[in-house]
Structure formats: structure tokens, C-alpha cells
Design an enzyme around this catalytic site. Sequence first.
Site, PDB file in Angstrom:
ATOM      1  N   CYS A 133      12.046  24.443  17.158  1.00 46.72           N
ATOM      2  CA  CYS A 133      10.955  25.287  17.653  1.00 46.72           C
ATOM      3  C   CYS A 133      11.420  26.298  18.695  1.00 46.72           C
ATOM      4  CB  CYS A 133       9.846  24.424  18.240  1.00 46.72           C
ATOM      5  SG  CYS A 133      10.356  23.446  19.691  1.00 46.72           S
ATOM      6  N   CYS A 176      13.306  18.110  20.000  1.00 45.91           N
ATOM      7  CA  CYS A 176      12.184  17.617  20.804  1.00 45.91           C
ATOM      8  C   CYS A 176      11.377  16.593  20.011  1.00 45.91           C
ATOM      9  CB  CYS A 176      11.295  18.770  21.264  1.00 45.91           C
ATOM     10  SG  CYS A 176      10.340  19.571  19.961  1.00 45.91           S
ATOM     11  N   HIS A 196      -1.750 -24.105  -4.734  1.00 48.17           N
ATOM     12  CA  HIS A 196      -2.596 -25.202  -5.231  1.00 48.17           C
ATOM     13  C   HIS A 196      -1.814 -26.503  -5.076  1.00 48.17           C
ATOM     14  CE1 HIS A 196      -0.058 -24.214  -8.732  1.00 48.17           C
ATOM     15  NE2 HIS A 196      -0.538 -22.982  -8.636  1.00 48.17           N
ATOM     16  N   CYS A 240       0.186 -25.353 -12.245  1.00 39.66           N
ATOM     17  CA  CYS A 240      -0.300 -23.996 -12.528  1.00 39.66           C
ATOM     18  C   CYS A 240      -1.279 -24.004 -13.697  1.00 39.66           C
ATOM     19  CB  CYS A 240       0.881 -23.077 -12.848  1.00 39.66           C
ATOM     20  SG  CYS A 240       2.000 -22.790 -11.458  1.00 39.66           S
ATOM     21  N   CYS A 267       9.361   7.608 -27.795  1.00 39.01           N
ATOM     22  CA  CYS A 267       9.387   6.441 -28.668  1.00 39.01           C
ATOM     23  C   CYS A 267       8.857   5.205 -27.937  1.00 39.01           C
ATOM     24  CB  CYS A 267      10.805   6.194 -29.184  1.00 39.01           C
ATOM     25  SG  CYS A 267      11.949   5.558 -27.931  1.00 39.01           S
ATOM     26  N   CYS A 278      12.327  -0.946 -18.731  1.00 42.62           N
ATOM     27  CA  CYS A 278      11.658  -1.059 -17.429  1.00 42.62           C
ATOM     28  C   CYS A 278      12.662  -0.801 -16.316  1.00 42.62           C
ATOM     29  CB  CYS A 278      11.046  -2.452 -17.282  1.00 42.62           C
ATOM     30  SG  CYS A 278      10.187  -2.731 -15.710  1.00 42.62           S
TER      31      CYS A 278
END
Length: 258
Positions: A35, A55, A167, A172, A214, A219
Site C-alpha cells: 500500500c 503491514c 452403538h 452395525c 465415458c 475417483c
Amino acid sequence: MSFVFKLARDAIVSQITWPVETSNGKRLKETCMICFEDTDATQMFTVDGCFHRYCFSCMKQHVEVKLLNAMVASCPHEGCNTEVTIDSCGKFLDPKLVEIMSNRKKEASIAVSEKVYCAFPRCSALMSKSEVLQYTRTVMLVAEQSGARKCVKCHRFFCIYCKVPWHFDMTCIDYKRLNPHPAREDTMLNTLATKKRWRECIKCKHVIELAGGCYHITCRCGFEFCYTCGAEWRNKKPTCSCPIWDEPNIIHNRQRRQ
């Protein structure tokens, strides 16, 4: 000439520091190279490693812009790639932004397949699988076999398989049987995914959208699968009989690139 002037300015202006008389005595002033304002030397920030100084106001804006663009902040000096450390940003950033920077850096350092998020929505802390397992072992010796994990942030237990609060007295399968209806947020996401034809990677559970091309999907965790049915690809070959592509989808993808 302009290049020579820039080099001279960078070499000279960055070193300008002078005493100024104030009501409290003499104080050092320094010129910020962004600045070009004369700033109290105590309000100047030094980037660790390269020692470029700016600064607090300019550095605050610089780091915030990087955060908004999901980028890691580096020294604003042209050609300098020194990373701005998270700890040092506490001098001029809001504590919440410092936490965001810390989370961004941690997220980038953990492989996609290793990421674990706390199952409690108000926490949702990011951890690696090895980190949360090691932390849980300090209070539960059979953590690896049970699937229970203790969040390193909120310290509550959750199931790493079901992604729900732990749990304790059921498997599960039993938990899913007694709780067949998913949470409202999960229901909304599943409805949207079905409508948009999104697919979930069976390895890392990330949701993927095919914009064009395609149906062979790789992933970001590295797992390869068929976008149509989700079957795994092995050695660059499908394990299903689904079509690999269709012409409208390929044409649509090419049109988007043009």
C-alpha cells in the site's frame, strides 16, 4: 527502465525504517510495499523464512482472498513462494479464519481414502483414520475390532462404519435394523443424488457427478468403477457389461470444451 526501477524500489523501500517523534516519544516507521503507507514498525508483519515485511492490513486482505479461493497463502512478494504459517496469522486474522486455515492445511495433507469426519454434525472434525484409531486406543484396547472411534475434538464416540454415534450394545446390522430411517439431511442428499444421477464411490463414499464423457470413473481416492452400476474396474477393464459410453454424452462433453 521500468524493470530496473522495480528492482531498485524493492531493494530500497523494503529497508526504509526511520524514527518519528510522537507524544509517547520516538517510534519507528516503515513503508509497506503493497500500500506504500508509512506504518508503525510494530504493525508490520514478517513472513517467516523469507523475512519480507508488509503491514497487517495488507496481509489480512491477502490471506483472506486466498482463503476465499480455497488456496494456501504464500508471501505476496513477486516470485516468492514462502508459505505464510498458520500460527503467525494470529497476529492479524480473526481466530475463526485461523481455524479455517488450519483445517484447510490438514485436509490437503490427508489422502482422500484416509479422511474421517466426526459423526456429530455440530463437530464434524476432520481426522485421518490412523490418527483417530491411535487416539481411541488410549481408552479402548479393542477399538480396531469394534469400529468405535473417539473424536479428537469433541471426545465423543462414533462408529467409523455407520458414521453415527457409537452403538455400544449392538452391531452395525442391528443398529440399521432398529434405525431404518436416515437423518433428514441424509434423506435430502439421497433424493438429490437420485434426481441428479450422482454416484457414490464404494471405497471412500464421496459422491460423484458425471458432467460428460465415458462411464469409466476414476475417483480422487484412486478407485475405478462404472458410473452406470458402480461395478469396479480392474486393470483398466470393466467387470460389468454396461456400455462404456453413449454418443450424446460424448458430444455434450466436447461442446462444453469448445
